[in-house]
Design a protein around this motif. Structure first.
Motif, PDB file in Angstrom:
ATOM      1  N   LEU B 305      30.865  44.128   5.232  1.00 33.80           N
ATOM      2  CA  LEU B 305      31.953  43.622   6.082  1.00 33.80           C
ATOM      3  C   LEU B 305      31.499  43.518   7.536  1.00 33.80           C
ATOM      4  O   LEU B 305      31.725  42.505   8.207  1.00 33.80           O
ATOM      5  CB  LEU B 305      33.171  44.553   5.986  1.00 33.80           C
ATOM      6  N   GLN B 306      30.871  44.582   8.005  1.00 34.99           N
ATOM      7  CA  GLN B 306      30.442  44.583   9.407  1.00 34.99           C
ATOM      8  C   GLN B 306      29.420  43.493   9.661  1.00 34.99           C
ATOM      9  O   GLN B 306      29.476  42.798  10.681  1.00 34.99           O
ATOM     10  CB  GLN B 306      29.878  45.960   9.785  1.00 34.99           C
ATOM     11  N   GLU B 307      28.528  43.305   8.699  1.00 31.05           N
ATOM     12  CA  GLU B 307      27.515  42.261   8.842  1.00 31.05           C
ATOM     13  C   GLU B 307      28.151  40.882   8.929  1.00 31.05           C
ATOM     14  O   GLU B 307      27.653  39.986   9.611  1.00 31.05           O
ATOM     15  CB  GLU B 307      26.569  42.340   7.637  1.00 31.05           C
ATOM     16  N   ALA B 308      29.303  40.720   8.210  1.00 29.23           N
ATOM     17  CA  ALA B 308      30.001  39.422   8.229  1.00 29.23           C
ATOM     18  C   ALA B 308      30.885  39.276   9.471  1.00 29.23           C
ATOM     19  O   ALA B 308      31.579  38.275   9.626  1.00 29.23           O
ATOM     20  CB  ALA B 308      30.848  39.276   6.961  1.00 29.23           C
ATOM     21  N   GLY B 309      30.869  40.301  10.339  1.00 29.77           N
ATOM     22  CA  GLY B 309      31.623  40.186  11.591  1.00 29.77           C
ATOM     23  C   GLY B 309      33.024  40.737  11.510  1.00 29.77           C
ATOM     24  O   GLY B 309      33.875  40.392  12.337  1.00 29.77           O
ATOM     25  N   CYS B 310      33.283  41.621  10.559  1.00 26.61           N
ATOM     26  CA  CYS B 310      34.626  42.182  10.411  1.00 26.61           C
ATOM     27  C   CYS B 310      34.729  43.503  11.158  1.00 26.61           C
ATOM     28  O   CYS B 310      33.883  44.391  10.992  1.00 26.61           O
ATOM     29  CB  CYS B 310      34.934  42.392   8.929  1.00 26.61           C
TER      30      CYS B 310
END
Lengths: 441, 441
Positions: B305-310
């Protein structure tokens, strides 16, 4: 359920009674509390097993039979109050519980136990090209408020249908049946307790304070739907005031149209049955429309009605056909007599019938008598009522006769429920989607 | 229809605009007049042929394409007003009509023309032992009021769906799209005229006076159902005030529960898709519940998620798993972000997930990820939401993805419509009873 509705005509006043609980100081607080408890109970009931619900219904039926004397004693108090109020003999009779009537109430509870459980039933299912499987599955509605003025048996019928459909219910019966309703309610409570289901699943408003009705109508978020069952003024009040969705049950201002292509003998038999079989039910015929081209059969129909003891109120053409016909006034076209009285007029063919029905019908049930299939189909398509019939008596407008089991009444609105309101109509649904890890492209 | 709903968050103010019609002195009179005309048109539309309705939709689509420049010029006036009001770039973008977007509006009208006509369809039929044949047949609902704050395309979508289902419709769009809505409305009027259908079948409230919304909510008897489509405060106002039945469309506060028996890779892919595919639609994931027994897969999910910008807002357990996690406050469990933000917490197995969902869900869509069939079925049965899923992305909560064609939105109430509201959900039904002269014994 073929119950006689005629009492509801004179049943709008609710004078203070001698000994029910005094008017609640704060009906809103009372209903809010009942609503919250109903909501909690509804969550349990939504997941209750079919066997548990049926056990509650069967034990309630046994308790009604076992407590026969107690219920009849409670009913005697209502009858005494009715006598003191000078209630008519007809209304008193409808209030009266006898051993036979109590047995019918118990049997009705058992009948609902025998109905199949709608909750969890798959209404439709299909598969999508991506492999997702989708099912539309019945669920309970939640918390139902039933406001009624009818005979004490409605306490049992409404509770049973709501319970079977997995709903919690708040019942608000008529003040004249206060003690009778409470006695029947105690039997239902015994059934719930025996089955291990929450007592709050069925609650009876413990006051005759009319403010409780207003509080129910305002209980948006606590009550999911209101089912009003009673006379015109009750239903009108509910529709005007309610902030909660309503399954409207308007009166049955039913019409039959005898077309020029009707079979004369069938028309006579259908009119006679629709009007006179039982005059006090909501499916009883109230206005007869005769095609001018069917004038030759009108005399025979009117004679049969008069012979059966029916008063006829007719337009000028009708008055010319027989003696003793009362001139119909404008009011007659919008009167639900629930009595051996029928308004009759000539119309110009199908279009004349459709125009009259569009103007005066309550949207309950209308029937055409004709041998012409095209005219029949036009009538079935164009009349905007819950039930439209061809060559059949309007007295068939009944959940039992439709094969739907017991019903609370005939809904005349177009939202959610329309026509007979049985267990299925007391449900909602949800979509269950089953996948194998599908993501949306 | 996968429309971005995020604008509705900041869209509750409706300041006076420069040049729409001035506030109507009597919104009640305006709506009463529109309602009466709609009722008359609804009677015609209920009997309209499928070909007539489709011709109106196709000609409206052609007109949208042919009048592209005129509609874009009208839209430019709205955009100018938006600029003067300092509308955010995201909201301005949603208001903007481009040639491509107009083509999509026209194509959507043609798509609805291709849907099968629900009116007259037999939903069920059966025969009674006495020979009566009973059919449950779809009918229009009548007059529908649609109150929306969304992009101008809703004007076309809502009109098309209501028209196809044989209903008259009164549209009340957002003030910021006033000129755009009117331009699209003119194309629909051209379609109705071309097909010989009454122009009053589709009406657009010609004022931005908010009192018109109140008048629509009070128009019991003239409007049969209100469909609110917009942000939380609009829907809350409609639910609180309306005397007309409402197909409630609450926000989509969608949950996904990753069970201890989930497949780790599937869980990661589903969470990522449900949250990040499009963050602004009502089926987007807003809260992730992770079984404590699935703690071993939580790190991978959060990293993806964090990698996808969340942005992640988590409870203490979640905060311990990765850097950069914002502590979740109580508000986060009831926030529909419609943005790349996700609230995440650990729960104690299925019961913990069910308790969280029962407390915070808006009843839209919830999904479980698990390889255990019994846990999956328990979730599908016990979660009381319009759409419940197993091993599928919540982004599939969409009428098109369900195979139901176009939709107005996802209804979160339990009365009449629940889940995607397409043409079938915009119908009612009646019973047609065919006999051969049967009388009731």
């Amino acid at each position: 359920m073929d119950n006689d509705m005629s009492r509801t005509h004179t049943n709008q006043r609710e004078p203070a009674q001698t000994d029910p609980k005094p008017a609640n100081a704060d009906a809103g607080t009372l209903i809010t509390d009942m609503g919250k408890r109903a909501r909690t109970a509804a969550r349990v009931l939504a997941l209750a097993e079919t066997d548990e619900k049926n056990a509650a219904l069967r034990h309630a039926a046994q308790t009604v039979r076992a407590d026969r004397d107690g219920i009849i004693a409670a009913n005697a108090r209502d009858l005494e109050a009715a006598g003191a109020r000078g209630l008519s003999e007809a209304m008193t009779d409808r209030l009266r519980l006898t051993p036979d009537r109590l047995d019918a109430i118990a049997s009705a509870l058992e009948d609902v136990a025998r109905l199949s459980d709608p909750v969890g039933e798959t209404i439709a299912d299909w598969q999508r090209p991506n492999g997702l499987s989708i099912a539309r599955v019945r669920t309970p509605l939640g918390v139902i408020g039933v406001i009624y003025e009818s005979r004490p048996n409605v306490t049992a019928d409404a509770a049973a249908l709501c319970l079977k459909a997995g709903n919690a219910v708040i019942l608000r019966g008529g003040s004249e049946a206060f003690h009778s309703n409470q006695a029947i309610f105690r039997a239902i409570q015994a059934g719930l307790a025996q089955a291990g289901l929450p007592g709050d699943a069925v609650q009876l408003v413990p006051t005759t304070d009319r403010a409780a009705v207003g509080a129910m109508l305002a209980a948006s978020g606590l009550i999911d739907v209101i089912v009003p069952r009673g006379g015109r003024s009750l239903v009108a009040r509910v529709e005007a005031e309610s902030r909660v969705p309503v399954f409207a049950h308007l009166e049955g201002l039913c019409h039959m149209y005898v077309d020029g292509m009707a079979d004369a003998g069938m028309a006579r038999d259908l009119v006679l049955n629709a009007k006179m079989r039982r005059t006090g039910i909501c499916g009883a015929l109230e206005t007869l429309l005769i095609d001018r081209r069917a004038r030759h059969m009108a005399g025979g129909i009117l004679a049969a009605l008069q012979e059966a003891g029916c008063e006829i109120r007719g337009d000028e053409g009708v008055q010319a056909l027989a003696d003793g016909i009362v001139p119909a006034g404008e009011d007659d076209w919008s009167s639900e007599y629930l009595a051996p009285v029928l308004s009759v007029r000539f119309v110009e063919g199908l279009d004349g019938a459709l125009a009259h029905i569009a103007r005066y019908s309550s949207g309950h049930t209308e029937s055409i008598v004709t041998e012409d299939p095209a005219t029949a189909e036009a009538f079935l398509t164009r009349v905007d009522s819950a039930i439209v019939m061809h060559n059949a008596s309007t007295q068939f407008a009944d959940g039992g006769e439709f094969g739907m089991g017991a019903e609370i009444g005939i809904a005349t609105g177009r939202i959610h429920a329309r026509g007979p309101v049985g267990v299925e109509q007391l449900t909602s649904f949800k979509y269950q989607v089953r996948g194998r890890g599908q993501t949306r492209p």
